[in-house]
Design an enzyme around this catalytic site. Structure first.
Site, PDB file in Angstrom:
ATOM      1  N   LYS A   1      -7.494   2.426  -1.744  1.00 50.55           N
ATOM      2  CA  LYS A   1      -7.770   2.854  -3.124  1.00 50.55           C
ATOM      3  C   LYS A   1      -7.617   1.698  -4.107  1.00 50.55           C
ATOM      4  CE  LYS A   1      -5.430   7.204  -1.962  1.00 50.55           C
ATOM      5  NZ  LYS A   1      -4.204   6.780  -1.223  1.00 50.55           N
TER       6      LYS A   1
ATOM      7  N   HIS B   1      -8.091   5.077  -7.544  1.00 47.04           N
ATOM      8  CA  HIS B   1      -6.796   5.746  -7.361  1.00 47.04           C
ATOM      9  C   HIS B   1      -6.479   6.739  -8.491  1.00 47.04           C
ATOM     10  CE1 HIS B   1      -2.746   4.904  -5.176  1.00 47.04           C
ATOM     11  NE2 HIS B   1      -2.816   6.170  -5.522  1.00 47.04           N
TER      12      HIS B   1
ATOM     13  N   TYR C   1       0.102   0.617  -2.424  1.00 48.02           N
ATOM     14  CA  TYR C   1       1.180   0.908  -1.465  1.00 48.02           C
ATOM     15  C   TYR C   1       1.707  -0.398  -0.855  1.00 48.02           C
ATOM     16  CZ  TYR C   1      -0.748   5.693  -1.571  1.00 48.02           C
ATOM     17  OH  TYR C   1      -1.226   6.921  -1.950  1.00 48.02           O
TER      18      TYR C   1
ATOM     19  N   ASP D   1      -4.613   7.085   5.500  1.00 47.73           N
ATOM     20  CA  ASP D   1      -4.721   6.914   4.046  1.00 47.73           C
ATOM     21  C   ASP D   1      -3.798   5.801   3.566  1.00 47.73           C
ATOM     22  OD1 ASP D   1      -5.684   8.189   1.425  1.00 47.73           O
ATOM     23  OD2 ASP D   1      -3.524   8.019   1.111  1.00 47.73           O
TER      24      ASP D   1
HETATM   25  N1  LIG Z   1      -3.826   9.600  -4.499  1.00 47.93           N
HETATM   26  C1  LIG Z   1      -2.605   9.670  -4.956  1.00 47.93           C
HETATM   27  O1  LIG Z   1      -2.348   9.508  -6.163  1.00 47.93           O
HETATM   28  C2  LIG Z   1      -1.477   9.952  -4.011  1.00 47.93           C
HETATM   29  C3  LIG Z   1      -0.204  10.307  -4.498  1.00 47.93           C
HETATM   30  C4  LIG Z   1       0.801  10.604  -3.581  1.00 47.93           C
HETATM   31  C5  LIG Z   1       0.547  10.538  -2.216  1.00 47.93           C
HETATM   32  N2  LIG Z   1      -0.689  10.161  -1.759  1.00 47.93           N
HETATM   33  C6  LIG Z   1      -1.001  10.098  -0.305  1.00 47.93           C
HETATM   34  O2  LIG Z   1      -0.645  11.359   0.267  1.00 47.93           O
HETATM   35  C7  LIG Z   1       0.215  11.120   1.392  1.00 47.93           C
HETATM   36  C8  LIG Z   1       1.140  12.285   1.629  1.00 47.93           C
HETATM   37  O3  LIG Z   1       1.957  12.522   0.505  1.00 47.93           O
HETATM   38  P1  LIG Z   1       3.511  12.083   0.440  1.00 47.93           P
HETATM   39  O4  LIG Z   1       3.748  11.001   1.390  1.00 47.93           O
HETATM   40  O5  LIG Z   1       3.816  11.839  -1.002  1.00 47.93           O
HETATM   41  O6  LIG Z   1       4.301  13.407   0.805  1.00 47.93           O
HETATM   42  P2  LIG Z   1       4.198  14.588   1.905  1.00 47.93           P
HETATM   43  O7  LIG Z   1       3.299  14.181   3.025  1.00 47.93           O
HETATM   44  O8  LIG Z   1       3.926  15.832   1.165  1.00 47.93           O
HETATM   45  O9  LIG Z   1       5.704  14.658   2.396  1.00 47.93           O
HETATM   46  C9  LIG Z   1       6.303  13.594   3.084  1.00 47.93           C
HETATM   47  C10 LIG Z   1       7.786  13.959   3.258  1.00 47.93           C
HETATM   48  O10 LIG Z   1       7.885  15.147   4.040  1.00 47.93           O
HETATM   49  C11 LIG Z   1       8.696  14.920   5.182  1.00 47.93           C
HETATM   50  N3  LIG Z   1       8.066  15.643   6.316  1.00 47.93           N
HETATM   51  C12 LIG Z   1       6.871  15.373   6.899  1.00 47.93           C
HETATM   52  N4  LIG Z   1       6.607  16.249   7.860  1.00 47.93           N
HETATM   53  C13 LIG Z   1       7.643  17.115   7.912  1.00 47.93           C
HETATM   54  C14 LIG Z   1       7.957  18.248   8.716  1.00 47.93           C
HETATM   55  N5  LIG Z   1       7.110  18.640   9.662  1.00 47.93           N
HETATM   56  N6  LIG Z   1       9.122  18.885   8.492  1.00 47.93           N
HETATM   57  C15 LIG Z   1       9.977  18.476   7.532  1.00 47.93           C
HETATM   58  N7  LIG Z   1       9.741  17.403   6.743  1.00 47.93           N
HETATM   59  C16 LIG Z   1       8.579  16.732   6.920  1.00 47.93           C
HETATM   60  C17 LIG Z   1       8.714  13.429   5.395  1.00 47.93           C
HETATM   61  O11 LIG Z   1       9.936  13.024   5.961  1.00 47.93           O
HETATM   62  P3  LIG Z   1      10.035  12.245   7.380  1.00 47.93           P
HETATM   63  O12 LIG Z   1       9.272  10.965   7.206  1.00 47.93           O
HETATM   64  O13 LIG Z   1      11.490  12.054   7.558  1.00 47.93           O
HETATM   65  O14 LIG Z   1       9.423  13.157   8.402  1.00 47.93           O
HETATM   66  C18 LIG Z   1       8.569  12.893   3.974  1.00 47.93           C
HETATM   67  O15 LIG Z   1       9.827  12.829   3.335  1.00 47.93           O
HETATM   68  C19 LIG Z   1       0.919   9.820   0.997  1.00 47.93           C
HETATM   69  O16 LIG Z   1       1.635   9.249   2.068  1.00 47.93           O
HETATM   70  C20 LIG Z   1      -0.227   9.023   0.461  1.00 47.93           C
HETATM   71  O17 LIG Z   1      -0.994   8.480   1.520  1.00 47.93           O
HETATM   72  C21 LIG Z   1      -1.701   9.890  -2.641  1.00 47.93           C
END
Ligand SMILES: NC(=O)c1ccc[n+]([C@@H]2O[C@H](COP(=O)([O-])OP(=O)(O)OC[C@H]3O[C@@H](n4cnc5c(N)ncnc54)[C@H](OP(=O)(O)O)[C@@H]3O)[C@@H](O)[C@H]2O)c1
Length: 281
Positions: free
Chosen positions: A78, A111, A53, A48
């Site tokens: 997006k 997006h 980004y 994704d």
């Molecule tokens: N469409 C939208 O508006 C929108 C908005 C937000 C996000 N997104 C997409 O959704 C994806 C995921 O969301 P996100 O990146 O915001 O947050 P997330 O995946 O919910 O959380 C990422 C965080 O969790 C930690 N983490 C990951 N696996 C872990 C585990 N097994 N144990 C402990 N900590 C863990 C990571 O740290 P480490 O890296 O240190 O492991 C990072 O700080 C984004 O990367 C993006 O592609 C889309």
């Protein structure tokens, strides 16, 4: 290296994608290439990204360095809110492809709906045409509420195959998910781990992790999976990337699913980004 086989889900238009993909927000530059390449090496087969980004170049480089062939690695990007005008949208998609050095995206999403600007139908028409031109294979949206989806249907006769929305145990989106399921729209969960801001230390989640002999992240991602949502957790650590993929050898009981459902709160969004009013450009 052994690569995990991840179950797939078929979108309404026939595209098959794995039920877990890899999120890449903030992963950029050579560190970003390393993180995304390691995810591909670990077996992630859905990546994704987004124009905003500013890492589509990083993504393309990781894909070129990684072991997966292009046709077995669906890639999402997006459209940003500032390019909802028809011509601008087409150019933005082309620009995204040039940046990633790819010939097409498997999935392309709007997006945010930015309803005060009111141009998301025009953007949707551009995505429909981008699909006809082969720039993208499948088209969807992100952060659209039912009222926005209904307007797309009414004005174009075409509903998205997927809607990527904020979903985690603190904001579980139960009614929106049901609404989408009835219309054949797959729910994809963004920030499934609450962006690392405290969900994994929640008492209920930790107790379930103990009871099942799994990690808190695995409990949370399994909960998404049992609710039929595609998840895209991000991690820069190869160990945690593998941990997040290993959710297929166990099942949460109905009671335990309900316990996690019970953590949801009306104000449980990470940053209070309600798509009815929040806009992003
Ligand atoms: N469409 C939208 O508006 C929108 C908005 C937000 C996000 N997104 C997409 O959704 C994806 C995921 O969301 P996100 O990146 O915001 O947050 P997330 O995946 O919910 O959380 C990422 C965080 O969790 C930690 N983490 C990951 N696996 C872990 C585990 N097994 N144990 C402990 N900590 C863990 C990571 O740290 P480490 O890296 O240190 O492991 C990072 O700080 C984004 O990367 C993006 O592609 C889309």
């Amino acid at each position: 290296m052994m690569v995990l086989e991840i179950p797939k889900i078929r979108l309404r238009d026939g595209l098959e994608i794995p039920v877990i993909g890899f999120g890449t927000v903030f992963l950029k530059g050579s560190e970003g290439v390393l993180a995304i390449r390691s995810a591909i090496e670990d077996g992630y087969r859905l990546i994704d990204s987004a124009y905003n980004y500013e890492n589509e170049g990083t993504l393309g480089e990781a894909i070129r360095q990684g072991p997966a062939s292009r046709n077995e690695l669906p890639v999402t990007s997006k459209l940003p809110g500032r390019y909802h005008g028809y011509d601008e949208a087409i150019k933005a998609i082309e620009e995204s492809l040039f940046r990633a050095q790819l010939d097409y995206f498997d999935l392309y999403l709007i997006h945010w709906p930015n309803p005060k600007e009111g141009k998301y139908v025009e953007a949707w028409k551009a995505l429909i045409d981008a699909k006809k031109r082969g720039l993208v294979r499948s088209i969807g949206v992100s952060n659209f509420l039912p009222e926005h989806l209904e307007r797309l249907d009414k004005e174009t006769g075409e509903l998205p195959v997927i809607n990527q929305i904020e979903m985690h145990p603190f904001f579980n989106q139960s009614s929106q998910r049901r609404w989408q399921e009835e219309r054949g729209i797959v729910t994809e969960a963004w920030s499934p781990l609450f962006r690392g801001r405290g969900l994994l230390g929640d008492e209920t989640i930790m107790a379930l992790a103990d009871a099942y002999g799994k990690t808190p992240a695995q409990i949370v991602l399994r909960w998404h999976h049992q609710h039929g949502a595609v998840t895209i957790p991000r991690s820069s650590s190869p160990e945690r990337q593998r941990e997040n993929l290993s959710i297929f050898g166990f099942e949460l009981s109905g009671d335990d699913m309900k316990k996690i459902d019970g953590l949801s709160r009306p104000d449980g969004r990470i940053d209070d980004q309600d798509p009815a009013v929040y806009q992003e450009f």
